[in-house]
Write a protein that holds these residues in place. Structure first.
Motif, short mmCIF file in Angstrom:
data_model
loop_
_atom_site.label_atom_id
_atom_site.label_comp_id
_atom_site.label_asym_id
_atom_site.label_seq_id
_atom_site.Cartn_x
_atom_site.Cartn_y
_atom_site.Cartn_z
N MET A 1 -0.63 3.35 6.97
CA MET A 1 -1.81 2.78 7.55
C MET A 1 -1.72 1.26 7.47
O MET A 1 -1.31 0.72 6.44
CB MET A 1 -3.04 3.26 6.76
N ILE A 2 -2.05 0.63 8.54
CA ILE A 2 -2.14 -0.83 8.60
C ILE A 2 -3.54 -1.17 9.09
O ILE A 2 -3.96 -0.71 10.14
CB ILE A 2 -1.11 -1.43 9.56
N SER A 3 -4.24 -1.98 8.34
CA SER A 3 -5.58 -2.40 8.75
C SER A 3 -5.45 -3.60 9.67
O SER A 3 -4.72 -4.54 9.38
CB SER A 3 -6.41 -2.80 7.53
N GLN A 4 -6.19 -3.56 10.77
CA GLN A 4 -6.22 -4.67 11.72
C GLN A 4 -7.67 -5.06 11.97
O GLN A 4 -8.59 -4.31 11.65
CB GLN A 4 -5.60 -4.27 13.05
N GLY A 5 -7.86 -6.19 12.60
CA GLY A 5 -9.20 -6.65 12.95
C GLY A 5 -10.08 -6.76 11.71
O GLY A 5 -9.63 -7.15 10.64
N ALA A 6 -11.34 -6.37 11.85
CA ALA A 6 -12.26 -6.43 10.72
C ALA A 6 -11.84 -5.47 9.61
O ALA A 6 -12.24 -5.62 8.46
CB ALA A 6 -13.68 -6.12 11.19
N GLY A 7 -11.01 -4.49 9.95
CA GLY A 7 -10.50 -3.55 8.95
C GLY A 7 -9.70 -4.24 7.87
O GLY A 7 -9.61 -3.76 6.73
N ALA A 8 -9.10 -5.39 8.20
CA ALA A 8 -8.36 -6.15 7.19
C ALA A 8 -9.31 -6.62 6.09
O ALA A 8 -8.93 -6.66 4.92
CB ALA A 8 -7.66 -7.34 7.84
N CYS A 9 -10.54 -6.93 6.45
CA CYS A 9 -11.55 -7.33 5.45
C CYS A 9 -12.02 -6.11 4.66
O CYS A 9 -12.21 -6.18 3.45
CB CYS A 9 -12.76 -7.95 6.13
N ASP B 1 -1.01 5.99 -0.84
CA ASP B 1 0.44 6.02 -0.70
C ASP B 1 0.88 5.90 0.77
O ASP B 1 2.07 5.73 1.05
CB ASP B 1 1.02 7.28 -1.32
N LYS B 2 -0.05 5.97 1.68
CA LYS B 2 0.24 5.86 3.12
C LYS B 2 -0.07 4.47 3.67
O LYS B 2 0.14 4.19 4.83
CB LYS B 2 -0.57 6.88 3.92
N ILE B 3 -0.60 3.59 2.83
CA ILE B 3 -1.05 2.28 3.28
C ILE B 3 0.12 1.29 3.26
O ILE B 3 0.74 1.07 2.23
CB ILE B 3 -2.21 1.76 2.41
N VAL B 4 0.42 0.74 4.43
CA VAL B 4 1.47 -0.27 4.55
C VAL B 4 0.89 -1.63 4.18
O VAL B 4 1.51 -2.42 3.49
CB VAL B 4 2.04 -0.29 5.99
N GLY B 5 -0.33 -1.90 4.63
CA GLY B 5 -0.97 -3.17 4.32
C GLY B 5 -2.02 -3.54 5.33
O GLY B 5 -2.47 -2.72 6.13
N ALA B 6 -2.40 -4.81 5.30
CA ALA B 6 -3.38 -5.36 6.23
C ALA B 6 -2.68 -6.43 7.06
O ALA B 6 -1.88 -7.21 6.54
CB ALA B 6 -4.55 -5.97 5.47
N PHE B 7 -2.95 -6.45 8.35
CA PHE B 7 -2.31 -7.39 9.24
C PHE B 7 -2.75 -8.81 8.88
O PHE B 7 -3.94 -9.12 8.85
CB PHE B 7 -2.63 -7.05 10.69
#
Length: 84
Positions: free
Chosen positions: A1-9, A30-36
């Protein structure tokens, strides 16, 4: 999972044990890659994301438009794109 947009917050908030979504976040951690990184920068969340231990994704950018993450790289690596 990669968070983008407001999801990064939101990623920062989900890491907090007091957040209602923390249980779900922990279940998929364990599936989270990071936040953009560009989105975290735009929404002023870069320091918070880094402090929470979530990686800032700065790779696989579109050449000439580094503020845009090229999701085709992840799709080619068998990731799935889910928008919500």
């Amino acid at each position: 999972m990669i968070s983008q947009g407001a999801g990064a917050c939101r990623t920062v908030e989900f890491t907090k044990p007091t957040h209602p979504a923390n249980v779900v976040y922990d279940a998929v951690s364990d599936k989270i890659v990071g936040a953009f990184s560009a989105c975290a920068d735009l929404f002023g969340a870069t320091e918070g994301v880094a402090a929470s231990g979530v990686a800032l994704v700065r790779e696989k950018l579109i050449r000439g438009a580094e503020e845009i993450l090229d999701l085709s790289w992840y799709l080619a690596d068998a990731y799935r794109l889910i928008t919500f």
